[in-house]
Design a protein around this motif. Structure first.
Motif, short mmCIF file in Angstrom:
data_model
loop_
_atom_site.label_atom_id
_atom_site.label_comp_id
_atom_site.label_asym_id
_atom_site.label_seq_id
_atom_site.Cartn_x
_atom_site.Cartn_y
_atom_site.Cartn_z
N LEU A 124 -11.33 -3.57 -7.18
CA LEU A 124 -11.58 -3.07 -5.83
C LEU A 124 -11.08 -1.63 -5.72
O LEU A 124 -10.12 -1.24 -6.40
CB LEU A 124 -10.88 -3.94 -4.78
N SER A 125 -11.69 -0.86 -4.85
CA SER A 125 -11.35 0.56 -4.72
C SER A 125 -9.98 0.75 -4.09
O SER A 125 -9.45 -0.13 -3.40
CB SER A 125 -12.41 1.28 -3.88
N ASP A 126 -9.42 1.92 -4.31
CA ASP A 126 -8.10 2.23 -3.74
C ASP A 126 -8.14 2.22 -2.22
O ASP A 126 -7.17 1.81 -1.58
CB ASP A 126 -7.63 3.59 -4.25
N ASP A 127 -9.22 2.72 -1.64
CA ASP A 127 -9.31 2.75 -0.18
C ASP A 127 -9.27 1.34 0.40
O ASP A 127 -8.62 1.09 1.42
CB ASP A 127 -10.60 3.44 0.26
N LEU A 128 -9.95 0.42 -0.25
CA LEU A 128 -9.96 -0.96 0.22
C LEU A 128 -8.59 -1.60 0.01
O LEU A 128 -8.09 -2.33 0.88
CB LEU A 128 -11.04 -1.75 -0.53
N LEU A 138 -5.96 -3.35 2.74
CA LEU A 138 -5.36 -4.67 2.54
C LEU A 138 -3.83 -4.57 2.57
O LEU A 138 -3.15 -5.45 3.12
CB LEU A 138 -5.82 -5.27 1.21
N TYR A 139 -3.29 -3.50 1.99
CA TYR A 139 -1.84 -3.29 2.01
C TYR A 139 -1.34 -3.14 3.45
O TYR A 139 -0.32 -3.72 3.83
CB TYR A 139 -1.49 -2.05 1.20
N ASP A 140 -2.07 -2.36 4.25
CA ASP A 140 -1.68 -2.16 5.65
C ASP A 140 -1.74 -3.48 6.43
O ASP A 140 -1.00 -3.66 7.40
CB ASP A 140 -2.59 -1.13 6.31
#
Length: 426
Positions: free
Chosen positions: A8-12, A16-18
Motif C-alpha cells: 500500500l502507498s505511503d499516503d494510504l 491508517l496511522y492517523d
C-alpha cells in the motif's frame, strides 16, 4: 500482519496511522493482496471482521496511482441500506484523506432536492459511488448517468441485498457496466442464489473464506421456551425487569415490528421502531433518539443487524428465532463490543422455531441456558402433551412477583477503541 507489510502507498498508510489502524484482520490480510493483483474476488466473512477496508484500501490506491479518468465514475460500491452506504462513505473519507479520490453516497428516502444533488454528483463523476441498488437504478433510468468507465464493482453484504429482493436491480445495474472490470463480492453467507450471481458477474474469482466466529464469551446467552402468544408479554416483562439501557429487539418482519412497537408504547414503554418502510428523515430521528437515550429499546428488523454504527448496546432480544446460526451471531454481536459484557435473550416458540434454535446450538457447540418463565405465566405446552388446557400459551395473564435471572442495572459504558471505531471495523 501489519498494514505496512502490504503493498500500500505511503499516503494510504499515513491515513491508517492517523486512524490508529496497525494490524490487519484476517479478511484484510487475505483479500487486499488479491485485489491489488487485479483479481475478481468472492469473500465470505461475517460483519465486524473489517470487510470495508478489505475492498476500499486497494481500490483507493489503484485509482490514485493508476491510469483512470478524473472526470468519470471509476468505482461503484453497492450496499443494502442507506445507513450502511453512509457509513462506508464516512470510512472512505478517512482512508482517502491524503489521496485525491472523491466519493459520494447515493441512497433513497430523501426529497427531490437530494435526488438532484445526487444526480449532479453522478453526472460530474465522483471517483467512488456508494449506492443502494434501487436508488442507483432510478438514476440510471434517467439516462444521464454514465457507468461505462467503471473499473471496480463491489458488492458489500451481498446476501443481505438478495434477502431484500435486490437481485434483479443488481443485474440491471451490471448491464450498464463495462465487461472489462474488476468485481469484488463480500458476503456473510453463501446461499445458492449468491453462488448463482457470483457465477454470472465474476470472472475466475479468487475465494477467501473466514470462518464464522462464535459469539463473544462475555455475552450472557439464554432463552425462554414459550408460546407465540406469550412473546409480547414476556418482552414487556424483560424490558421492565432486566432494565438495560440501549436494547435492540429483533423481529422477523416489518409488520411484526410495527405491531410490537405499538403494543409496547400503549404500555408506556419508550421504544422506537426501525424497518424499511420508514422515510430516511424518520430513520435518522429514531437513531438519534436511541443513541441519545430518549428511547430505551429499538424494535427492528435485520436492517440493523449488520454493519450499522450503534455503540454500547447492553442487551439484544431475539423476538423471533433467527433463520440461521450466522444471523444469530450477527444479531447478538451488536452487544458485548470493545470487551464489554452484554446480554442476549431469544424467545423460542414451538415447532419450527425450536428446530431452528437447536441448529443454532449445534453450530455454537453448546446448549444455551433455558430460563424458567416468570411467575404467573403458564408453561408452554410440550409437543407430547399439546392438549393440556392448563398450559394454554394464548391465555392473557398478569404476573406475580418478578423473578429475574439476569443482572440488573445498566452496564458500564464500554470504552471506545481505536481499533473499532464503528459497528464494523473499517
Amino acid at each position: 500482519m501489519r498494514f505496512d507489510e502490504l503493498d500500500l502507498s505511503d499516503d494510504l498508510l499515513d491515513a491508517l496511522y492517523d486512524m490508529h489502524f496497525d494490524q490487519c484482520t484476517p479478511i484484510q490480510e487475505q483479500s487486499i493482496p488479491l485485489a491489488l493483483e487485479g483479481r475478481d474476488l468472492i469473500a465470505v466473512a461475517q460483519t465486524g471482521t473489517g470487510k470495508t477496508a478489505a475492498y476500499l484500501l486497494p481500490v483507493i490506491d489503484m485509482i490514485t496511482y493508476g491510469d483512470y479518468p478524473t472526470d468519470a465514475i471509476n468505482c461503484v460500491v453497492m450496499a443494502p441500506t442507506r445507513e450502511l452506504a453512509q457509513q462506508i462513505d464516512r470510512q472512505m473519507e478517512g482512508f482517502a484523506y491524503y489521496m485525491p479520490v472523491s466519493s459520494m453516497a447515493v441512497y433513497g428516502g430523501a426529497g427531490g432536492e437530494e435526488f438532484g444533488r445526487q444526480q449532479r454528483g453522478l453526472k460530474s463523476g465522483a471517483d467512488v459511488i456508494i449506492a443502494t441498488p434501487g436508488r442507483l437504478l432510478a438514476h440510471l433510468n434517467t439516462g444521464i448517468v454514465d457507468l461505462s468507465k467503471v473499473s471496480f464493482f463491489i458488492l458489500d453484504e451481498a446476501d443481505r441485498m438478495l434477502d431484500m429482493g435486490f437481485y434483479d436491480d443488481i443485474m440491471q445495474i451490471v448491464k450498464h457496466l463495462p465487461k472489462e472490470r474488476q468485481t469484488l463480492m463480500f458476503s456473510a453467507t453463501m446461499p445458492p442464489k449468491i453462488k448463482m450471481m457470483a457465477k454470472a458477474i465474476l470472472k475466475d474469482p479468487a475465494e477467501v473464506k473466514i470462518a464464522v466466529s462464535r459469539p463473544a464469551e462475555k455475552i450472557e446467552q439464554s432463552a425462554y421456551i414459550c408460546g407465540e402468544g406469550q412473546k409480547s408479554d414476556l418482552l414487556e416483562y424483560l424490558l421492565r425487569t432486566v432494565r438495560q439501557h440501549r436494547v435492540i429487539v429483533f423481529s422477523a418482519s416489518k409488520l411484526k415490528v410495527k405491531d410490537l412497537a405499538r403494543t409496547l408504547r400503549r404500555h408506556n414503554l419508550k421504544v422506537g421502531e426501525m424497518h424499511s418502510d420508514l422515510e430516511q428523515q424518520r430513520r435518522d430521528e429514531v437513531m438519534l433518539d436511541f443513541k441519545a437515550g430518549r428511547i430505551d429499546a429499538l424494535i427492528a428488523t435485520d436492517i440493523v443487524s449488520r454493519g450499522i454504527d450503534i455503540e454500547d448496546i447492553s442487551m439484544v432480544v431475539n423476538y423471533d428465532v433467527p433463520r440461521c446460526a450466522e444471523d444469530y451471531v450477527h444479531r447478538i454481536g451488536r452487544t458485548a463490543r470493545a470487551n464489554a459484557g452484554g446480554i442476549a435473550i431469544t424467545l423460542v416458540a414451538g415447532g419450527k422455531e425450536q428446530q431452528k434454535f437447536k441448529q443454532i446450538e449445534r453450530f455454537l457447540k453448546k446448549e444455551i441456558l433455558k430460563n424458567p418463565l416468570p411467575e404467573g405465566m403458564c408453561e408452554t405446552p410440550s409437543r407430547s402433551n399439546p392438549g393440556n388446557a392448563k398450559n394454554n400459551p394464548g391465555s392473557k395473564k398478569r404476573y406475580g412477583k418478578p423473578r429475574n435471572n439476569h443482572r440488573k442495572g445498566a452496564k458500564d459504558k464500554p470504552a471506545k477503541t481505536s481499533q473499532q471505531p464503528a459497528a464494523e471495523r473499517p
